[in-house]
Scaffold this active site. Structure first.
Site, PDB file in Angstrom:
ATOM      1  N   HIS A  10      41.807  19.152 -51.105  1.00  0.00           N
ATOM      2  CA  HIS A  10      39.919  18.881 -51.578  1.00  0.00           C
ATOM      3  C   HIS A  10      39.233  20.482 -51.959  1.00  0.00           C
ATOM      4  CE1 HIS A  10      39.759  15.243 -49.248  1.00  0.00           C
ATOM      5  NE2 HIS A  10      40.475  15.932 -47.880  1.00  0.00           N
ATOM      6  N   ARG A  67      47.923  22.899 -49.633  1.00  0.00           N
ATOM      7  CA  ARG A  67      48.181  21.334 -49.205  1.00  0.00           C
ATOM      8  C   ARG A  67      48.168  21.492 -50.505  1.00  0.00           C
ATOM      9  NH1 ARG A  67      44.286  18.700 -45.346  1.00  0.00           N
ATOM     10  NH2 ARG A  67      42.300  18.946 -46.997  1.00  0.00           N
ATOM     11  N   ASP A  95      57.270  26.813 -56.050  1.00  0.00           N
ATOM     12  CA  ASP A  95      57.369  27.680 -57.777  1.00  0.00           C
ATOM     13  C   ASP A  95      56.861  29.190 -57.633  1.00  0.00           C
ATOM     14  OD1 ASP A  95      59.936  26.571 -58.236  1.00  0.00           O
ATOM     15  OD2 ASP A  95      58.979  25.306 -59.622  1.00  0.00           O
ATOM     16  N   GLU A 143      47.607  11.246 -39.963  1.00  0.00           N
ATOM     17  CA  GLU A 143      46.109  10.888 -40.020  1.00  0.00           C
ATOM     18  C   GLU A 143      45.526   9.985 -40.024  1.00  0.00           C
ATOM     19  OE1 GLU A 143      44.421  13.612 -42.396  1.00  0.00           O
ATOM     20  OE2 GLU A 143      46.049  13.742 -44.774  1.00  0.00           O
ATOM     21  N   ASP A 182      40.442  12.539 -41.131  1.00  0.00           N
ATOM     22  CA  ASP A 182      41.210  11.246 -41.638  1.00  0.00           C
ATOM     23  C   ASP A 182      40.700  10.422 -40.230  1.00  0.00           C
ATOM     24  OD1 ASP A 182      40.712  11.331 -44.627  1.00  0.00           O
ATOM     25  OD2 ASP A 182      41.817  12.904 -44.636  1.00  0.00           O
TER      26      ASP A 182
END
Ligand code: 3PY
Ligand code: MG
Length: 259
Positions: A43, A68, A82, A148, A174
């Site tokens: 988000h 995230r 990475d 969620e 969620d």
């Protein structure tokens, strides 16, 4: 401090979600004494270029860097690792296959099939020994999955069997939506489902995490055995601080500026 506090010393760990593209903000959070930051590419506007700068700032300030990703996608997971994230946090894991997919993307063979490149930040831009890198990365890289949704809740026992998942993170927002109660994270039905997931995950020996946006909620979940506490979001914390200051500065001051 870092997530080792939780993984090795079995203590609770705390850190905010970050949506603002700012390495200095990460440093401030480290100086303030948190364990980790969650650089939120699900988000908000953050991309991998700024996420790498934020990971760098986290390492300099003694924080663990969690990224995230926006979805359960091997390309996103390997890019996050990475650039040097200590852990990858993956939203909307609903089935055992989803959880296996996370591990496959996050671990090199023989544990998974993470795409190989040793010229990236995580491998010291090729300075880390060619053999050692893969073993070290597999040992040190952590996986955090969001449960969620209704499907994730139904399949929780299967998901908990998957080896290589380090933290079960309950996304209250969620989850509330999937129960038809969007945003009502304190609704008894939402709380009951969260408690059910916590109990199952703890029985399976997993660390559990969740999101809170006040200290009382953090204390409540800590008492129920939650250890990975995502404490609020940079934007909300900054808004709240400015709002409190503005409210008290303007109290008793007339429109003229000084009463
Ligand atoms: C949720 O609540 O759904 C999250 O992903 C974390 O706040
Ligand atoms: Mg969520």
């Amino acid at each position: 401090m870092t997530l080792n506090r939780m993984f090795e010393k079995k203590q609770a760990a705390f850190g905010p979600f970050l949506k603002l593209p700012n390495p200095a903000l990460v440093e401030i959070i480290g100086i303030a004494g948190f364990d980790f930051v969650i650089i939120d590419c699900e988000h908000g506007p953050l991309d991998m270029l700024v996420a790498e700068e934020m990971v760098r700032a986290a390492k300099l300030s003694g924080l663990s860097a969690v990224i995230r990703v926006s979805e359960n996608n091997p390309a996103l997971i390997s890019r996050a690792l990475d650039i040097g994230a200590d852990a990858v946090q993956v939203p909307q894991v609903s089935t055992r296959t989803d959880a296996e997919k996370v591990v496959q993307a996050a671990k090199f063979a023989p544990l998974g099939e993470r795409g190989v490149c040793r010229y990236v930040r995580a491998a010291g831009y090729s300075s880390v020994d060619r053999q050692a890198y893969f073993t070290l990365a597999n040992q040190n890289t952590r996986t955090i999955i969001h449960i969620e949704g209704e499907e994730g809740m139904e399949n929780i026992q299967d998901i908990l069997q998957v080896e290589g998942i380090d933290v079960i993170f309950i996304g209250p927002y969620d989850l509330s939506q999937s129960l038809g109660l969007p945003g009502q994270v304190d609704h008894p039905l939402v709380v009951a489902r969260m408690r059910e997931i916590i109990d199952r995950a703890r029985e399976a020996g997993k660390i559990v995490g969740t999101f809170v946006d006040d200290v009382d909620a953090a204390r409540k979940w800590l008492a129920l055995g939650v250890q990975y506490i995502a404490y609020s979001v940079d934007t909300g914390i900054i808004y709240q601080s400015f709002k409190e200051i503005a409210d008290s500065l303007y109290q008793g001051v007339g429109d003229e500026g000084n009463a």
